[in-house]
Design a protein around this motif. Structure first.
Motif, short mmCIF file in Angstrom:
data_model
loop_
_atom_site.label_atom_id
_atom_site.label_comp_id
_atom_site.label_asym_id
_atom_site.label_seq_id
_atom_site.Cartn_x
_atom_site.Cartn_y
_atom_site.Cartn_z
N ASP A 16 31.17 2.82 -17.54
CA ASP A 16 31.57 1.53 -18.12
C ASP A 16 32.46 0.68 -17.22
OD1 ASP A 16 30.06 1.97 -20.33
OD2 ASP A 16 31.69 2.74 -21.56
N HIS A 17 32.63 1.06 -15.98
CA HIS A 17 33.42 0.20 -15.10
C HIS A 17 32.54 -0.85 -14.41
CE1 HIS A 17 37.52 2.47 -14.63
NE2 HIS A 17 37.15 2.31 -15.88
N GLY A 18 31.24 -0.83 -14.72
CA GLY A 18 30.38 -1.92 -14.26
C GLY A 18 29.51 -1.63 -13.05
N LYS A 19 29.22 -0.34 -12.81
CA LYS A 19 28.42 -0.01 -11.62
C LYS A 19 27.02 -0.60 -11.70
CE LYS A 19 28.79 4.46 -11.85
NZ LYS A 19 29.58 4.64 -13.06
N ALA A 111 30.04 4.35 0.56
CA ALA A 111 30.06 4.17 -0.89
C ALA A 111 30.89 2.97 -1.30
CB ALA A 111 30.62 5.42 -1.56
N VAL A 112 30.49 2.39 -2.43
CA VAL A 112 31.31 1.37 -3.09
C VAL A 112 31.87 2.04 -4.33
CG1 VAL A 112 31.35 -0.85 -4.29
CG2 VAL A 112 29.88 -0.54 -2.28
N LEU A 113 33.20 2.07 -4.44
CA LEU A 113 33.85 2.63 -5.61
C LEU A 113 34.19 1.45 -6.53
CD1 LEU A 113 35.37 4.91 -7.17
CD2 LEU A 113 37.38 4.32 -5.80
N VAL A 114 33.70 1.53 -7.76
CA VAL A 114 33.93 0.45 -8.72
C VAL A 114 35.04 0.88 -9.67
CG1 VAL A 114 32.87 -1.01 -10.48
CG2 VAL A 114 31.49 -0.18 -8.57
N VAL A 115 36.11 0.09 -9.73
CA VAL A 115 37.22 0.39 -10.64
C VAL A 115 37.49 -0.86 -11.47
CG1 VAL A 115 39.60 1.22 -10.84
CG2 VAL A 115 38.24 1.85 -8.84
N ALA A 116 37.47 -0.73 -12.79
CA ALA A 116 37.66 -1.90 -13.65
C ALA A 116 39.12 -2.32 -13.65
CB ALA A 116 37.19 -1.60 -15.07
N ALA A 117 39.35 -3.63 -13.48
CA ALA A 117 40.72 -4.17 -13.41
C ALA A 117 41.48 -3.95 -14.71
CB ALA A 117 40.66 -5.66 -13.09
N ASP A 118 40.75 -3.91 -15.84
CA ASP A 118 41.45 -3.78 -17.12
C ASP A 118 41.72 -2.33 -17.49
OD1 ASP A 118 38.76 -3.19 -17.45
OD2 ASP A 118 38.65 -4.00 -19.48
N ASP A 119 41.21 -1.40 -16.68
CA ASP A 119 41.29 0.00 -17.07
C ASP A 119 41.95 0.86 -15.98
OD1 ASP A 119 40.84 2.12 -18.76
OD2 ASP A 119 38.75 2.42 -18.18
N GLY A 120 41.80 0.46 -14.73
CA GLY A 120 42.41 1.21 -13.62
C GLY A 120 41.72 2.52 -13.35
N ALA A 122 40.41 5.97 -13.83
CA ALA A 122 40.08 6.77 -15.00
C ALA A 122 39.66 8.17 -14.53
CB ALA A 122 38.93 6.07 -15.75
N PRO A 123 39.50 9.13 -15.46
CA PRO A 123 39.22 10.50 -15.03
C PRO A 123 38.07 10.61 -14.04
CG PRO A 123 39.64 10.45 -17.38
CD PRO A 123 39.68 9.02 -16.91
N GLN A 124 36.99 9.87 -14.33
CA GLN A 124 35.87 10.03 -13.40
C GLN A 124 36.04 9.32 -12.09
OE1 GLN A 124 33.16 9.50 -16.28
NE2 GLN A 124 32.13 11.25 -15.57
N THR A 125 36.95 8.34 -12.06
CA THR A 125 37.23 7.69 -10.78
C THR A 125 37.73 8.79 -9.85
OG1 THR A 125 38.09 5.85 -12.10
CG2 THR A 125 38.38 5.72 -9.72
N ARG A 126 38.62 9.64 -10.37
CA ARG A 126 39.16 10.73 -9.57
C ARG A 126 38.07 11.66 -9.10
NH1 ARG A 126 44.46 10.89 -9.96
NH2 ARG A 126 45.34 9.62 -11.60
N ASP A 162 47.14 -0.35 -5.87
CA ASP A 162 48.16 0.67 -5.60
C ASP A 162 47.74 2.02 -6.18
OD1 ASP A 162 49.63 -1.23 -4.34
OD2 ASP A 162 51.07 -1.55 -5.97
N GLU A 163 47.20 1.95 -7.40
CA GLU A 163 46.79 3.17 -8.10
C GLU A 163 45.68 3.89 -7.31
OE1 GLU A 163 45.60 4.08 -12.68
OE2 GLU A 163 45.80 1.97 -12.14
N VAL A 164 44.69 3.09 -6.85
CA VAL A 164 43.58 3.69 -6.11
C VAL A 164 44.06 4.20 -4.74
CG1 VAL A 164 41.32 3.26 -5.04
CG2 VAL A 164 41.83 2.29 -7.28
N THR A 165 44.96 3.47 -4.11
CA THR A 165 45.48 3.91 -2.80
C THR A 165 46.16 5.27 -2.93
OG1 THR A 165 45.76 1.61 -2.14
CG2 THR A 165 46.92 3.24 -0.83
#
Length: 421
Positions: A16-19, A111-120, A122-126, A162-165
């Motif tokens: 749901d982050h919009g991939k 790869a392109v990592l998609v992270v939603a601005a409103d959610d930051g 999330a577990p699967q991002t990790r 910052d969170e992703v970094t």
């Protein structure tokens, strides 16, 4: 085929982050999907009460996926930028689809990592960042998506950045080379053209960043390694194994060996996109016919290589493993399923040889009793049935694996050395 350089691009990130929407948007902006197709999807999406999913529909063309609104299989789509011909490996974000994500990412160059601005984060991002790192993806472009939902606020973008970094630093990703782009896949901001909504951002658009990715050196000088995905019987031709060439080249007349099934023969024909070709190389998805090989002689998970330099089959192998999540502890004797290229084989962790400090890679403890979530270790592994796998130092394309148990990815790793059977 376009004469541009080719790259496989994984689109990864949390569900749901919009991939899918981003993939649809990329295909649309590069003219790979005609406008009328998008219009048609839009009508269909609105009828189903899923307005706004039209770009995602371009990818999710399986009826079941439409009903559920999630991406299941890995869809392969191509688009061209000024520099490259990209094949998108759209990686599903849902938990139960991580194993598709593994086979997808292991075929990707970048790869392109998609992270939603409103959610930051999330577990699967990790989980996805972790897998991408372990599977050897070198460059990440981070799309901070859904900027339209946070009113294009710079503060929100910086927060997510910052969170992703932090996350990238934890898994020792080179953050120097990571590019962050504020985007809205749905509205089209900063995808093909710079957006007026993010006047505070002066970097590349997504397509510019994709153009700037470094060239991938095709591993043609390594011996042929082709993991088998499926085996078909085609009338008039016979048995046709299909798969993607990871390293080396294949041409009619080559003598090949399939391991661990241990059969071989001469390649009669090689086909790509239903046309015979004189030779095929790394990254090519091929179907081929081998004299004297029947449908039951080989199976998914076999690896095809030259008869005089056949793929290695492991009696045991030593690997570097990173545990992502496990409800308790892992000790020697633990037997989960290892996913390596197209093979899925139960393997026993015979011994835990060293525990490593995950941030430095230095040895923290010799022969520890157990390892748990967050630990990195060197382990000795014994496959329960024959498995063809290669040291990642020699053939990285066949040297990485993911470990699954209880319906989730619990660890990922790479092969250090193979003790052949």
């Amino acid at each position: 085929m376009s004469d541009k350089l080719h790259q496989n691009l994984a689109i990864i990130g949390h569900v749901d982050h919009g991939k899918s929407t981003l993939v649809g948007r990329l295909l649309y902006e590069t003219g790979s999907v005609p406008e009328h197709v998008i219009e048609q999807h839009k009508e269909e999406a609105e009828e189903k009460g899923k307005g706004g999913f039209e770009f995602a529909y371009v990818m999710d063309n399986l009826a079941e996926e439409r009903e559920r609104g999630v991406t299941i299989d890995i869809a392969h789509q191509e688009f061209d930028t000024d520099e490259y011909n990209f094949t998108i490996v759209d990686c599903p974000g849902h938990r139960d689809f991580v194993k598709n994500m593994i086979t997808g990412a292991s075929q990707a160059d970048n790869a392109v990592l998609v992270v939603a601005a409103d959610d930051g984060v999330a577990p699967q991002t990790r989980e996805h960042v972790f897998l991408a790192r372990t599977l050897g993806i070198n460059e990440l472009i981070i799309g901070v998506n859904k900027m339209d939902l946070v009113d294009y606020e710079e503060g929100k973008y910086e927060e997510v950045k910052d969170e992703v970094t932090d996350l990238l630093n934890q898994v020792r990703f080179d953050t120097e080379n990571a590019s962050f782009i504020p985007i809205s896949a749905f509205e089209g901001d900063n995808i093909a053209e710079a957006s007026d909504n993010t006047g505070w951002y002066s970097g590349d658009t997504l397509l510019e960043a994709l153009n700037d990715l470094p060239e991938v050196e095709p591993p043609t000088d390594a011996p042929l390694r082709l993991p088998i995905q499926d085996v078909y019987t085609i009338s008039g031709i016979g048995t046709v194994p299909v798969g993607r060439i990871e390293t080396g080249t294949m041409e009619p007349g080559n003598n090949v060996s399939f391991q661990p099934s241990d059969v071989g023969g001469e390649v009669k024909t090689v086909e790509m996109h239903h046309e015979e070709v004189p030779s095929a190389g790394p990254g090519d998805n091929v179907g081929f016919n081998v004299r004297g090989i029947g449908k039951d002689d080989i199976r998914r998970g076999d690896v095809c290589g030259p008869a005089d330099d056949p793929p290695s089959v492991a009696e045991t192998f030593q690997a570097q493993l990173v545990v992502m999540q496990h409800p308790s502890v892992i000790t020697s004797g633990y037997t989960p399923v290892f996913h390596a290229h197209t093979a899925q084989v139960a393997c026993t962790i015979e011994s835990i040889d060293q525990k490593l400090d995950p941030s430095t890679g230095e040895v923290a403890e010799e022969n520890p009793d157990f390892i748990q979530s967050g630990d990195a270790a060197i382990v000795t592994v014994r496959p329960q049935k024959p498995l063809s796998i290669e040291p990642s130092g020699e053939i990285p394309e066949l040297g990485s694996f993911a470990v699954r148990d209880m319906g989730q990815t619990i660890a990922a790793g790479k092969v250090l050395e193979v003790n052949e059977r």
